[in-house]
Design an enzyme around this catalytic site. Structure first.
Site, PDB file in Angstrom:
ATOM      1  N   CYS A   1       9.288  -0.929  27.172  1.00 27.02           N
ATOM      2  CA  CYS A   1       9.326  -2.161  27.760  1.00 27.02           C
ATOM      3  C   CYS A   1       9.466  -3.468  26.888  1.00 27.02           C
ATOM      4  O   CYS A   1      11.481  -4.377  26.752  1.00 27.02           O
ATOM      5  CB  CYS A   1       7.696  -2.919  27.640  1.00 27.02           C
ATOM      6  SG  CYS A   1       6.911  -3.916  29.014  1.00 27.02           S
TER       7      CYS A   1
ATOM      8  N   GLU B   1       7.396   2.602  32.915  1.00 30.88           N
ATOM      9  CA  GLU B   1       6.470   2.935  32.430  1.00 30.88           C
ATOM     10  C   GLU B   1       5.090   3.178  31.924  1.00 30.88           C
ATOM     11  O   GLU B   1       4.729   2.743  33.632  1.00 30.88           O
ATOM     12  CB  GLU B   1       6.213   1.577  31.254  1.00 30.88           C
ATOM     13  CG  GLU B   1       5.377   1.493  29.744  1.00 30.88           C
ATOM     14  CD  GLU B   1       5.467  -0.041  29.597  1.00 30.88           C
ATOM     15  OE1 GLU B   1       5.033  -0.283  28.067  1.00 30.88           O
ATOM     16  OE2 GLU B   1       6.104  -0.925  30.213  1.00 30.88           O
TER      17      GLU B   1
ATOM     18  N   LYS C   1       7.238   4.622  21.406  1.00 32.51           N
ATOM     19  CA  LYS C   1       7.706   3.039  21.537  1.00 32.51           C
ATOM     20  C   LYS C   1       7.407   2.565  19.736  1.00 32.51           C
ATOM     21  O   LYS C   1       6.165   2.995  19.239  1.00 32.51           O
ATOM     22  CB  LYS C   1       6.925   2.363  22.354  1.00 32.51           C
ATOM     23  CG  LYS C   1       7.513   0.564  22.127  1.00 32.51           C
ATOM     24  CD  LYS C   1       6.529   0.041  23.729  1.00 32.51           C
ATOM     25  CE  LYS C   1       6.223  -1.192  23.335  1.00 32.51           C
ATOM     26  NZ  LYS C   1       6.076  -2.359  24.790  1.00 32.51           N
TER      27      LYS C   1
END
Length: 526
Positions: free
Chosen positions: A399, A289, A347
């Site tokens: 994540c 990430e 995301k």
């Protein structure tokens, strides 16, 4: 009826209930609360990194028995949840204090507020417990306690963006109940575990009442729940393709304290270049990430150079990077594909305070914790497509997103492989990263797909469709990892139904409790 008449009726009802369910002394009430808090605190031991799953069953059993006592169900569950989240989510303190530049007293206060907030959300449904379930121990044990527990877990999976962490089902990743995961997800595992606890407790009570036949039937039901889970573990819901894909992972172990410093930027780029050079024999190479500590647009020259190198080696690179959308003037936490990979994913489920600041107009600038360098992220649009590596369709998650079972199941629908990238350096050497890894393993089991996880400082891993890690790195090390995955097709029942069966189950349990309470509670209660 006059107000005085109402008061007389209510007093009579209360007197009757107290005679049927005697009031506890202050000492008894205090001991019950202490036992409940301890049960909540030790429930964390049933999950990673300890995985003593029987402790989770014991903890739920203690809460169930506490709920049969004439005390406030909301208070009992709140105390239990404070113990549970106080130990299970203690890693929040590390990110607030160590990386949020917050003093220890203030970090303790903020962590306590966070834990208490989670506990309140989990306990909220129990405000309706006595009204819907009543006081009958049988009704509570068999229907009420399991139904409301599932209600609470489901509620915190989405309420205020959700915190689907610390589900009891995660502790059963290697138990016979793991077979329920592809059918109904981690919440169905939780359902199987807590129903078996309730039925076991009730069977013991029936033995004490000399009702051996009924006790035997309940005990057989418990055995059936576990045997069914074991049988389901043998079923393969998805199909392997005939090809194998070699994957490599770069775990660069960049210290969080220097990650975003401009003076350390070239060191970071050089490290990724040299470590990637060790992995060109793989079809797919994954960086963690926000691996590149700058915006995508600024990193284009470097990324183009690495893309050309990947194509020369007939390979692909997938990396996390911050991406600025100039049209919307928003910055996204994204995954992009270069070389033989293509596509971009932004995301959608963001971490409060870590990626955005709730109530920003009031909180921004008041504490260093509210001004973290990445707390400027905007959520991507739902319904994004996955990444492609040749004919391989990759379902990405960034994540925190991997802890949302239904989100991952939805993204996996038309994919061959699950991929998740993370930077768990925010949580130091706490239990947080280990819990995070366990949840990623559960996503592989729920969808029966290989999952590849790349992190900045561990654990990075290749997980097979049964949820087992076939390759993994150590934490806090700079290393590369290579492994092999097989593209999978088809869908598990969970990918199709998601949480619908569990929602139906807990609503059914609560409805059964509501129907039976009149038959088991004192007549004057009504």
């Amino acid at each position: 009826m006059t107000q005085d008449s109402h008061s007389i009726v209510e007093a009579h009802q209360a007197s009757s209930i107290n005679s049927y369910y005697p009031k506890l002394s202050r000492l008894q009430s205090l001991l019950t609360l202490i036992a409940t808090a301890i049960a909540g605190a030790i429930a964390t031991l049933s999950m990673a990194p300890w995985d003593y799953w029987p402790i989770g069953l014991i903890s739920f059993g203690v809460l169930t028995l506490a709920l049969t006592r004439p005390m406030s169900p909301f208070l009992l569950t709140l105390v239990f949840a404070c113990g549970f989240f106080g130990t299970g989510a203690s890693w929040v303190y590390v990110s607030i204090h160590q990386f949020g530049m917050t003093s220890k007293p203030l970090a303790i206060l903020l962590t306590s507020v966070f834990v208490f907030g989670l506990a309140v959300v989990f306990a909220l449904p129990y405000l309706l417990f006595r009204r819907l379930v009543g006081f009958s121990p049988t009704t509570i044990i068999v229907f009420g306690a399991p139904g409301f527990w599932l209600f609470g877990e489901w509620l915190r999976s989405w309420f205020l963006t959700g915190f689907p962490w610390l589900y009891l089902g995660y502790g059963h990743l290697s138990s016979p109940l793991a077979g329920y995961a592809p059918v109904g997800g981690v919440l169905l595992i939780t359902t199987a575990s807590i129903l078996s606890v309730g039925f076991f407790i009730q069977s013991v009570r029936l033995v004490g009442k000399k009702q051996k036949l009924s006790a035997g039937l309940l005990a057989a039901t418990v055995a059936g729940i576990w045997l069914t889970g074991s049988v389901l573990s043998t079923i393969t819901w998805t199909q392997k393709q005939d090809t194998e894909i070699n994957v490599g992972i770069v775990q660069a172990n960049i210290p969080q304290e220097v990650k975003w410093l401009q003076g350390f930027r070239q060191t970071t780029l050089d490290r990724f270049t040299s470590m990637t050079n060790e992995l060109w024999h793989n079809d797919l190479i994954i960086w963690p990430e926000a691996a590149i500590p700058m915006l995508y647009q600024s990193a284009r020259p470097y990324l183009d150079e690495m893309s050309d190198a990947a194509k020369e080696h007939n390979s692909a690179i997938v990396t996390g990077v911050l991406y600025e959308n100039f049209e919307s003037r928003k910055i996204h936490n994204s995954i992009i594909g270069i070389g033989n990979a293509e596509g971009i994913y932004h995301k959608t489920r963001l971490v409060p305070f870590g990626e955005y600041v709730p109530l920003e107009q009031w909180l921004r600038g008041t504490l260093a914790f509210f001004d973290l360098p990445t707390s400027i992220i905007a959520a991507g649009e739902p319904g994004q497509s996955g990444l492609k590596v040749g004919d391989l369709i990759v379902s990405p998650s960034v994540c925190y997103e991997v802890v949302y079972p239904t989100l991952v199941a939805g993204l996996a629908q038309n994919s061959h492989l699950l991929l998740t990238i993370s930077n768990d350096a925010w949580f130091g050497d706490s239990i947080g990263p280990l819990q995070h890894m366990q949840m990623a393993q559960m996503r592989a089991l729920e969808t029966q797909r290989y999952l590849v996880r790349a992190t900045n400082n561990g654990i990075s891993a290749v997980v097979d469709p049964t949820g087992k890690m076939t390759e993994q790195t150590a934490q806090f090390t700079q290393e590369t990892l290579s492994g092999t995955i097989v593209p999978m097709t088809g869908a598990t029942p969970f990918m199709t139904w998601k949480n619908t069966p569990v929602i139906a189950l807990f609503l059914g349990l609560i409805f059964c409790a509501f129907l039976t309470r009149r038959a088991t509670a004192p007549k004057s209660y009504y």
